[in-house]
Write a protein that holds these residues in place. Structure first.
Motif, short mmCIF file in Angstrom:
data_model
loop_
_atom_site.label_atom_id
_atom_site.label_comp_id
_atom_site.label_asym_id
_atom_site.label_seq_id
_atom_site.Cartn_x
_atom_site.Cartn_y
_atom_site.Cartn_z
N ALA A 83 0.93 -1.05 -0.32
CA ALA A 83 0.25 0.29 -0.13
C ALA A 83 0.64 1.03 -0.13
O ALA A 83 1.74 1.71 0.64
N VAL A 84 0.62 1.89 -1.06
CA VAL A 84 1.38 3.22 -1.33
C VAL A 84 0.39 4.29 -0.89
O VAL A 84 -0.55 4.51 -1.48
N THR A 85 0.93 5.33 0.17
CA THR A 85 -0.63 6.48 0.33
C THR A 85 0.17 8.04 -0.13
O THR A 85 1.99 8.04 0.61
N VAL A 86 -0.30 9.11 -0.79
CA VAL A 86 0.43 9.27 -1.03
C VAL A 86 -0.64 10.88 -1.28
O VAL A 86 -1.44 10.75 -1.47
N GLU A 87 0.04 11.94 -1.28
CA GLU A 87 -0.52 13.22 -0.57
C GLU A 87 -0.22 14.29 -2.47
O GLU A 87 0.39 14.27 -2.84
N VAL A 88 -1.83 14.62 -3.27
CA VAL A 88 -1.58 15.14 -4.56
C VAL A 88 -2.06 16.56 -4.08
O VAL A 88 -3.37 17.17 -3.54
N THR A 89 -1.49 17.31 -4.63
CA THR A 89 -1.81 19.39 -4.32
C THR A 89 -1.69 19.65 -5.43
O THR A 89 -1.17 19.83 -6.08
N ASN A 90 -3.26 20.42 -6.05
CA ASN A 90 -3.03 21.22 -7.11
C ASN A 90 -2.28 22.64 -6.91
O ASN A 90 -2.51 23.44 -5.84
N ALA A 91 -0.80 23.00 -6.80
CA ALA A 91 0.34 23.55 -6.52
C ALA A 91 -0.33 25.27 -7.67
O ALA A 91 0.78 26.01 -8.08
N GLY A 92 -1.61 24.75 -8.93
CA GLY A 92 -1.35 25.68 -9.65
C GLY A 92 -2.56 26.83 -8.48
O GLY A 92 -2.85 26.97 -7.23
N LYS A 93 -2.28 28.07 -9.32
CA LYS A 93 -3.74 29.04 -8.70
C LYS A 93 -4.52 29.33 -9.79
O LYS A 93 -5.28 30.64 -9.42
N LEU A 94 -4.95 29.14 -11.03
CA LEU A 94 -5.88 29.63 -11.72
C LEU A 94 -7.13 28.47 -12.35
O LEU A 94 -8.31 28.97 -11.91
N TYR A 95 -6.43 27.60 -11.83
CA TYR A 95 -7.13 25.87 -12.72
C TYR A 95 -7.63 24.92 -11.96
O TYR A 95 -6.81 24.68 -10.85
N PHE A 96 -8.58 24.50 -11.43
CA PHE A 96 -8.61 23.30 -11.29
C PHE A 96 -8.38 21.88 -12.09
O PHE A 96 -8.44 22.11 -12.92
N GLY A 97 -8.26 20.81 -11.47
CA GLY A 97 -8.01 19.61 -12.30
C GLY A 97 -7.79 18.70 -11.51
O GLY A 97 -8.12 18.27 -10.48
#
Length: 822
Positions: free
Chosen positions: A292-306
């Motif tokens: 099992a691999v636990t990963v935190e993903v962050t939207n590092a941008g400032k304008l758009y969702f994704g």
């Protein structure tokens, strides 16, 4: 959709009033490929229509009109050719011509300075389209795999003439992007794929940022076609169509490019977004059962969702058997993340999934050493997250070697080749958390293989058993089979078409345009199974006519551009019916979503329409491996990777089979990776490559979704037709994987329609029964006669004798599936 290049031009931040639109796919957008993968939908929303529906003015109508005139003339000439063949040799001959000589778009005309001046636009879009389909492989020629010089020149003109220039790839298979990447002035390139009958709306939304492209490639896009390990011998390239040697072994796609350190234009798993993401591995845990691999993903941008895809790979230790640099182990896709928002995902996979097949032991084996777990968002952007150490070699599954080839293929080896690496990799390995495993805690399964098939005796001769008794539980399927005659069982195991009764590929009587149906045994209450083509939706006859007495009238049959028109004058009292179906995205586009929940919902669309149109088996999903980019049917298949392929097929099957009585038909089983001479080509594949690459996706789909059916492929596999291959159908699918549905032949597999002077013969109808290929489609009288003769034959009388138990086995499988149909 996969965003390949973008310098910030996309999304179009303020809706442009005018757009200059060019290219062969602008007005004639390809929704999906040809052949059995085609869908007769009511409408097709083109790129031009989608932009206009979004409020954008397309200002290049005159250029588009001129291309349309060229296209119309070319299509008329092609239609005239088909009509002449139909009149001279019949409709089936025209379909065969259509399959072997598909229509090709005319070359685009030049874009002149006047076209640019009159466009009155700052933004230009060029839509490059390609089509391909069943029966014919693609070529390296300009206008197919390679971009035509006319296309390249048009793109060069646009790149220097407009402030913003975007290239959209409306394609179902890989094209050569090397020349395209050299052109200065292209601001963005997006692989829109072929998205079904609402393609234009979807593309407009993505261009304007109403939706954000989050697709990832499911293939490796090479810098040169010659970089693919099968490039020099694939299909027609070397002029040899009878025998195809899979010399690359397990080194398909990124496994090859990474292990042999060959840089592609775009790697497996790659895809950009309108925003940026950061991935941070929080933890890796492992035991003898699961990683099992636990990963935190962050939207590092400032304008758009994704949305981002977390891809987990593993690198197995070097041992007795060769290992690729890395292999995909698991993946997960985030929810829609706003700028600055994070999500924690836990991605897991079975520990024994890291095993390799060792032919010496006829077993799946975890060899001793350290298995490195890698995390990233594409295959050339993975970082070592942990090591899993196994001090001793262990078997995980004990099998038999089943695929011996007299003409053994000589596979390439990676010995002495330095794999791909990156600067920080040695330090990552040195600093990695190492998790020890106990070899004694890893279980080994042993497959049990079928012995002789039993013969069922009629122990209830005083009761005439029908399907009603089976469904009610008052009789078993075995008791029903025991009462059937050889004639009845042979009829049940051969489709209803018989000779000369239908257009090729559309031989069902009860659902016009469906691919075929099985023979009903009315006196026993055994109904037909109706089968319709896929895998981009149901392919049915869109318009048919029925007499006032309910008889289906001739006319309206179609297979691609080959159409038998309805008579202008309808008989008195006749009724017209329409069967327009939803064209879903092609399989490759679905897979590029890496979103299994979405693919399951797409499967539900098909399942609902199957119920509406009374179709029981969807002849899909197609799940052969993208071994080479020239395979004409790659658009019907998901990926070069077996794990992703299997997961996609399982998800689509779960969606379809959410509706009781509707089922999928996994195809083409197996090693169907070329279209030229597809019925008579002999695929020479090593045992390990078969099990790790070409069969693995089928195994995953069978075990995770329990499909109602599997379709065997046309080709021979190591000298034996797939439809006649006992080891493939019985030993692997049923004994090793536990498959419980029916096995269906591909159309005309054991019929003499395509027979001729060839190196290899057509498949044998009795051997289909011997192998457990339960039903031969679409069926002919000779199939039935051959089966009966083989059962009744005395010793030495039949070339391929079969037992009564063999025939009862296939008939029993049919009855068990038909009993599940409401």
């Amino acid at each position: 959709m996969v965003l390949l290049e973008n310098d910030g031009a996309l999304p179009l931040r303020s809706k442009p009033g005018n757009i200059a639109l060019y290219g062969n796919g602008a007005r004639h957008t390809v929704k999906g490929g040809t052949g059995s993968g085609e869908v007769n939908s009511r409408v097709l929303v083109t790129i031009e229509q989608g932009l206009e529906a979004a409020g954008i003015q397309v200002t290049t109508k005159s250029w588009l009109d001129e291309y349309e005139r060229r296209l119309r003339n070319a299509k008329q000439a092609y239609a005239d050719k088909l009509e002449a063949i139909t009149k001279e040799r019949g409709q089936s001959a025209a379909v065969l011509y259509y399959l072997g000589n598909p229509f090709k778009d005319p070359r685009v005309q030049a874009i002149t300075p006047e076209d640019v001046r009159n466009s009155d636009a700052d933004v230009a879009i060029y839509v490059l389209a390609r089509n391909s389909g069943e029966g014919k492989d693609r070529t390296l020629e300009e206008g197919d795999y390679r971009l035509a010089e006319e296309e390249l020149e048009a793109i060069r003109v646009l790149a220097r003439s407009y402030d913003t220039f975007i290239v959209l790839l409306n394609i179902g298979g890989i094209v050569d992007t090397t020349e395209l990447r050299r052109i200065q002035g292209i601001n963005a390139v997006m692989l829109i794929g072929q998205l079904g009958n609402v393609t234009g709306y979807s593309v407009a939304d993505a261009l304007l940022g109403l939706t954000i492209p989050s697709g990832k490639l499911t293939d490796t896009w090479a810098a040169s076609y010659s970089d693919y390990p099968s490039s020099d011998t694939f299909s027609h390239v070397n002029g040899e169509l009878d025998d195809e040697y899979y010399k690359e072994g397990i080194y398909v796609g990124y496994r090859y490019f990474d292990t042999f350190d060959i840089s592609p234009n775009y790697c497996f798993g790659y895809g950009r977004s309108y925003t940026d993401f950061s991935l941070h591995t929080l933890d890796v845990t492992a035991d003898e059962k699961q990683v099992a691999v636990t990963v935190e993903v962050t939207n590092a941008g400032k304008l758009y969702f994704g949305r981002e895809v977390v891809q987990v790979y593993y690198s197995a230790p070097a041992g007795e058997v060769e290992k690729p640099y890395q292999e995909l182990a698991a993946f997960a896709k985030t929810k829609r993340l706003a700028p600055g928002e994070s999500e924690v995902l836990t991605v897991s996979f079975a520990t024994n999934a890291m095993a390799s097949y060792r032919e010496r032991d006829a077993a799946w084996v975890l060899e001793s050493g350290t298995y490195y777990v890698r995390v990233g968002n594409h295959s050339r952007n993975t970082k070592v997250a942990a090591g899993i150490h196994l001090p001793a070699t262990v078997k995980t599954v004990q099998l038999k070697n089943l695929f011996h080839d007299e003409d053994e293929v000589r596979e390439i080896r990676s010995e002495g080749r330095k794999p791909y690496s990156y600067a920080s990799e040695p330090m990552e390995k040195q600093n990695a958390k190492i998790i020890p495993l106990d070899p004694s805690g890893i279980d080994c399964e042993t497959a049990a293989y079928q012995s002789d098939r039993p013969v069922y005796q009629d122990n209830r001769p005083d009761v005439r058993i029908t399907m009603d008794e089976v469904r009610s539980g008052s009789a078993t399927p075995e008791e029903l089979v025991a009462q059937l005659s050889v004639q009845e069982m042979a009829e049940l195991c051969v489709g209803t078409a018989r000779e000369g009764s239908s257009i090729i590929g559309a031989s069902a009587g009860s659902v016009p345009g469906a691919g075929g149906q099985t023979f009903p045994l009315a006196e026993r209450g055994i109904s037909s199974l109706v089968m319709a083509d896929g895998p981009a939706g149901l392919r049915l006859q869109p318009h048919f006519r029925v007499s006032k007495d309910g008889e289906l009238l001739p006319g309206g049959e179609m297979f691609g551009d080959n159409i038998n028109p309805l008579p202008e004058e309808a008989p008195e009292g006749a009724v017209d019916y329409y069967q327009y179906c939803t064209a879903i995205p092609i399989a490759t586009s679905l897979a590029q979503s890496w979103d299994m929940d979405m693919i399951e919902r797409v499967g539900q669309i098909v399942g609902r329409e199957m119920r509406q149109f009374h179709v029981h088996l969807w002849l899909a999903p197609g799940m052969n491996i993208h071994r080479n980019p020239l395979c004409g049917r790659n658009f019907e298949y998901y990926s070069e990777d077996p794990l992703l392929t299997g997961k996609c097929a399982a998800a689509e099957t779960r969606g379809v089979q959410a509706y009781p009585g509707q089922g999928t038909t996994l195809k083409h089983f197996a090693a169907n990776n070329q279209e030229d001479n597809r019925m008579f080509t002999n695929a020479h594949v090593g045992e390990r490559a078969l099990r790790e690459i070409y069969l693995k996706g089928f195994e995953i789909a069978v075990k995770e979704s329990n499909p109602l059916a599997i379709m065997t492929s046309y080709n021979l596999l190591n000298g034996m037709h797939a439809a006649n291959h006992y080891e493939l159908i019985q030993s692997v699918a049923r004994d090793e994987w536990g498959f419980e549905g029916i096995v269906v032949s591909d159309w005309y597999t054991s019929m003499k329609l395509f027979a001729g002077e060839r190196k290899y013969p057509i498949s044998s109808s009795p051997l289909c029964i011997k192998a457990g290929n339960d039903v031969q489609m679409p069926g002919c009288r000779q199939n039935i006669d051959d089966i009966i003769a083989a059962v009744d034959a005395k010793e030495g009388e039949a070339e391929y004798p079969i037992t009564l138990g063999d025939l009862q086995f296939c008939a029993l499988n049919m009855i068990k599936v038909i009993a599940r149909i409401p």
